[in-house]
Design an enzyme around this catalytic site. Structure first.
Site, short mmCIF file in Angstrom:
data_model
loop_
_atom_site.label_atom_id
_atom_site.label_comp_id
_atom_site.label_asym_id
_atom_site.label_seq_id
_atom_site.Cartn_x
_atom_site.Cartn_y
_atom_site.Cartn_z
CE1 TYR A 173 -4.10 1.47 -0.35
CE2 TYR A 173 -3.64 2.59 1.72
CZ TYR A 173 -4.42 2.44 0.59
OH TYR A 173 -5.51 3.24 0.39
CE LYS A 230 -20.22 -19.66 -16.47
NZ LYS A 230 -21.10 -20.38 -17.36
CD GLU A 287 -23.57 -18.12 -16.69
OE1 GLU A 287 -23.93 -19.31 -16.71
OE2 GLU A 287 -22.64 -17.69 -17.38
CG ASP A 288 -28.22 -17.88 -15.20
OD1 ASP A 288 -27.94 -18.50 -16.24
OD2 ASP A 288 -28.22 -18.42 -14.07
CB ALA A 306 -36.34 -19.07 -31.35
N GLY A 307 -34.36 -19.12 -28.20
CA GLY A 307 -33.84 -18.21 -27.19
C GLY A 307 -32.37 -17.92 -27.42
CB ALA A 308 -29.81 -16.50 -25.15
CB ALA A 309 -28.77 -21.58 -25.67
CG ASN A 367 -29.69 -29.17 -18.38
OD1 ASN A 367 -29.77 -30.38 -18.17
ND2 ASN A 367 -28.57 -28.57 -18.72
#
Length: 751
Positions: A41, A96, A138-139, A197-200, A289
């Protein structure tokens, strides 16, 4: 494969103990003295501050930025559970973060943003840019996730990666490369149907088109059917980009004659009739899933030629994002990348596909529970393959360098691979391997101390992890009450509770024990008392008669006392060749110490035998043994009668022609530190020792407890070896996890 059962109580306890949450931050530089603090410091820190101000690129040299990722969510699409808010997403994001560390040694911190406004998220993340080397989104629900990621990519000069989109797409692409190879088809020729037809789903199709799939060969479906050119209902700009010129209107129509099905939708979306209508050698990636669109059993019942992958670990061919994101970021961070582009994602997919075609190491097959070779049931590597860390990041890094996003290119890729190998913690794969072996063994494990809640929880965990049957020695009512008190009341009917009162074998047990002890001063009353009232003796008798496959005890009584009781039934004394070996796991290293249980003051011949038994344990754990006989003396100096026997032990082994490395006597630093060892060029060890044979039991006890208390080392053991049946003795301070680990050792017959 045996399925693992996880209860809500176990999941909550996992997150609660030993302290809330899943990670902590530790200092990587000395922080002990005033001088350390002055460097860390004020005033010392001013020097790198000025250096970075003068040359911003040096931030990667003087801070953790180059190995730090932000895991960011607003909790609007949590694990298929929906919009539960930022706070509820924190356990997932912590998970994660630790996956980044576990699989690729990337430091990561979770950040939960309490807003659903894309502009607020974009502004917040943009402002955090100087802190991190990369951003993992994420999510976050669609379509906001598309807007957020695209805008951040434009605004920021570090990689921004939405794993729900691109992580899934990369692993899907890797699997598809190999599935098409096996079915003799080319990506530019196949008809692909995507449901969801979502994100993935959109990311999967975009990546496959980048790799050569033709636009009108790709049919995307959502809950309203086929997305075709001219459709207006339920459309947005991202779906419109994939609208095909087709007369097909339903998923059922689209599946007829299709070569590939990709599902990121919902359980049961695909029927056996749809699968039956597909082309020859159909490829089915049912990735919903926790339950797939159609199970592999259902698909293969109507199409034996189908290649099937799911998102689940209990089926072959798991499409698991952990195969992608840690290594994508590892490669990107190591070239100080400005972005993760399509070329880097494709390089990752191709490297994964290639790895699945190579010969699989035995320890990987063991962790997976079966022999693995490239084919219909193995088109994607498993998450526990140790080769991932040094094969995928170099491919990603090279693609980043070739496409101009690297700030600091890697000149020596071969040296980079070696550096990556050294990053990984070998203890994780060792533990994974023995857990997999235990699962395959399906041993009936005797838990002797059924009156202890820790033992009961370990017994429940053993059985629910699918490792075999847990036999608990105790009184039914007591076991029930203690399990209910720990929130595991429903487990009572799963366990088998055994005791002298309900055993059909007591007469055989007492007869065996009397014949064994009658010339040792024990009369029939002593035998009656031992067999019926002492749980350690009763448990040992069960094991001796084959009424269980392994025994775990010692959590409630000191090990010397337990060993004395075990010796009434088994030959487990020093004179019988028994040895105790304890494994110390710390900072990515594993070291075995012996003897930690049986020999109090071994002589040279005993020490040689301890080394041989320890080498056997090491090999059982997947280690190539290197034994050091340790002392306070190194190769004769200082001269000491107490150290002399350690050198003599080496000479005893010289005459035995053993098949492992050994050397001694030497101090611990010479045994474990390459630099210190290099001062003795005649030393026969080719690397740091992984087995330390100590002069006496008190030496081992002091060493282990010091490492445990001061350094926070994980202790497994003492592992009892040299006895005719698998018996493992825990310490009285054992945690539930410690007891479970000892049960796993017994199930694997380690030693």
């Amino acid at each position: 494969m045996t399925k693992t059962k996880i209860t809500p109580e176990e999941a909550l306890l996992y997150h609660l103990e030993p302290r809330p949450g899943k990670y902590e931050i530790t200092a990587s530089t000395p922080m002990a003295t005033q001088r350390d603090l002055s460097l860390a410091y004020s005033p010392g820190v001013a020097v790198p501050v000025q250096a970075i101000a003068d040359a911003p690129e040096t931030v990667y040299d003087y801070t953790v930025k180059g190995n730090m990722v932000a895991v960011i969510s607003n909790g609007t699409a949590i694990l298929g559970m929906g919009n539960l808010g930022a706070m509820a997403s924190k356990p997932v994001m912590e998970g994660k973060a630790v996956l980044f560390k576990r699989f690729a040694d990337v430091n990561a911190i979770d950040i939960e943003l309490d807003t659903e406004d894309p502009d607020e998220i974009i502004q917040a993340v943009k402002l955090m840019g100087p802190t991190f080397g990369g951003i993992n989104l994420e999510d976050i629900k669609a379509p906001e996730c598309f807007i957020i990621e695209q805008r951040l990519k434009e605004l920021m000069d570090i990689p921004v990666f939405h794993d729900d989109q691109h992580g899934t797409a990369v692993i899907c692409a890797a699997g598809l490369i190999n599935a098409l190879e096996l079915s003799g088809k080319k990506i530019e020729d196949v008809r692909i149907v995507l449901n969801g037809a979502g994100a993935a789903g959109i990311a999967c199709l975009e990546l496959l088109k980048t790799m050569g799939a033709r636009h009108d060969n790709c049919i995307m479906c959502d809950t309203k059917g086929v997305i075709y050119q001219g459709r207006t209902e339920g459309m947005n700009q991202w779906k419109s980009a994939h609208a095909a010129r087709t007369e097909l209107r339903t998923l059922e129509e689209a599946m007829a004659g299709a070569d590939v099905f990709l599902g990121v939708s919902a359980k049961g979306a695909v029927t056996p009739e749809m699968v039956r209508s597909m082309a020859d050698n159909p490829v089915i990636f049912a990735m919903a899933n926790p339950d797939p669109e159609i199970t592999p059993e259902e698909a293969q019942a109507v199409r034996a030629d189908a290649i099937v992958a799911t998102g689940r670990s209990d089926y072959p061919n798991q499409v698991n994002n952990v195969l992608g994101f840690p290594y994508l970021f590892r490669g990107a961070l190591d070239i100080h990348a400005r972005a993760i582009n399509d070329e880097m994602k494709i390089a990752c997919a191709r490297a994964l596909a290639q790895l699945a075609r190579e010969d699989v190491p035995d320890e990987v097959a063991m962790a997976y529970g079966r022999k693995l070779s490239f084919g219909r049931d193995y088109i994607i590597p498993t998450p526990f393959d140790p080769r991932l860390i040094y094969t995928i990041p170099p491919a990603v890094a090279k693609a980043g360098m070739d496409t101009g996003v690297a700030r600091r290119p890697i000149i020596d890729l071969q040296g980079y691979e070696l550096a990556l190998k050294s990053r990984m913690d070998p203890t994780a794969s060792i533990l994974q391997g023995i857990h997999a072996r235990a699962k395959a063994a399906q041993a009936r494990m005797i838990f002797a101390e059924g009156d202890d809640p820790r033992v009961l929880r370990a017994a429940v965990a053993y059985q629910r992890a699918g490792m075999g049957k847990a036999l608990v020695v105790g009184r039914e009512q007591d076991v029930r009450e203690k399990l209910e008190a720990t929130g595991l009341g429903d487990a009572v009917r799963e366990l088998e509770v055994v005791n002298a009162a309900n055993s059909r074998h007591m007469e055989a047990y007492k007869s065996f024990l009397y014949n064994r002890l009658q010339r040792g001063g024990f009369d029939s009353y002593d035998i009656q008392r031992l067999a019926t009232r002492d749980r350690h003796v009763f448990s040992a008798l069960m094991l001796a008669h084959g009424h269980g496959d392994g025994l775990v005890t010692g959590a409630t009584r000191k090990s010397a006392y337990v060993m004395q009781l075990i010796n009434h039934v088994f030959d487990a004394k020093a004179s019988d060749g028994a040895v105790g070996v304890t494994a110390l796991l710390h900072k990515g290293r594993i070291v075995l110490i012996a003897d930690t249980l049986v020999h109090e003051w071994p002589e040279a011949e005993d020490l040689a035998d301890i080394a041989i038994k320890s080498a056997r344990v090491a090999r059982n754990l997947g280690l190539e043994p290197r034994v050091a006989f340790v002392s306070f003396s190194t190769f004769g100096y200082p001269v000491s009668e107490r150290a002399a026997k350690m050198g003599e032990a080496s000479r005893v082994l010289d005459g035995m022609k053993v098949d492992f490395e050994y050397e001694g006597e030497m101090t611990v630093d010479v045994a474990l530190n390459k630099t210190a060892m290099a001062q003795y060029p005649f030393c026969r060890l080719t690397g740091p020792a992984n087995i330390l044979v100590v002069p006496a039991r008190h030496s081992s006890s002091i060493s282990i407890k010091l490492m445990q208390e001061m350094a926070g080392a994980t202790v497994i053991g003492p592992i009892l070896t040299g006895v005719s049946k698998p018996i493992q003795i825990c310490g009285v301070n054992s945690t539930v996890n410690d007891i479970l680990n000892m049960a796993v050792m017994a199930a694997c017959k380690v030693g």
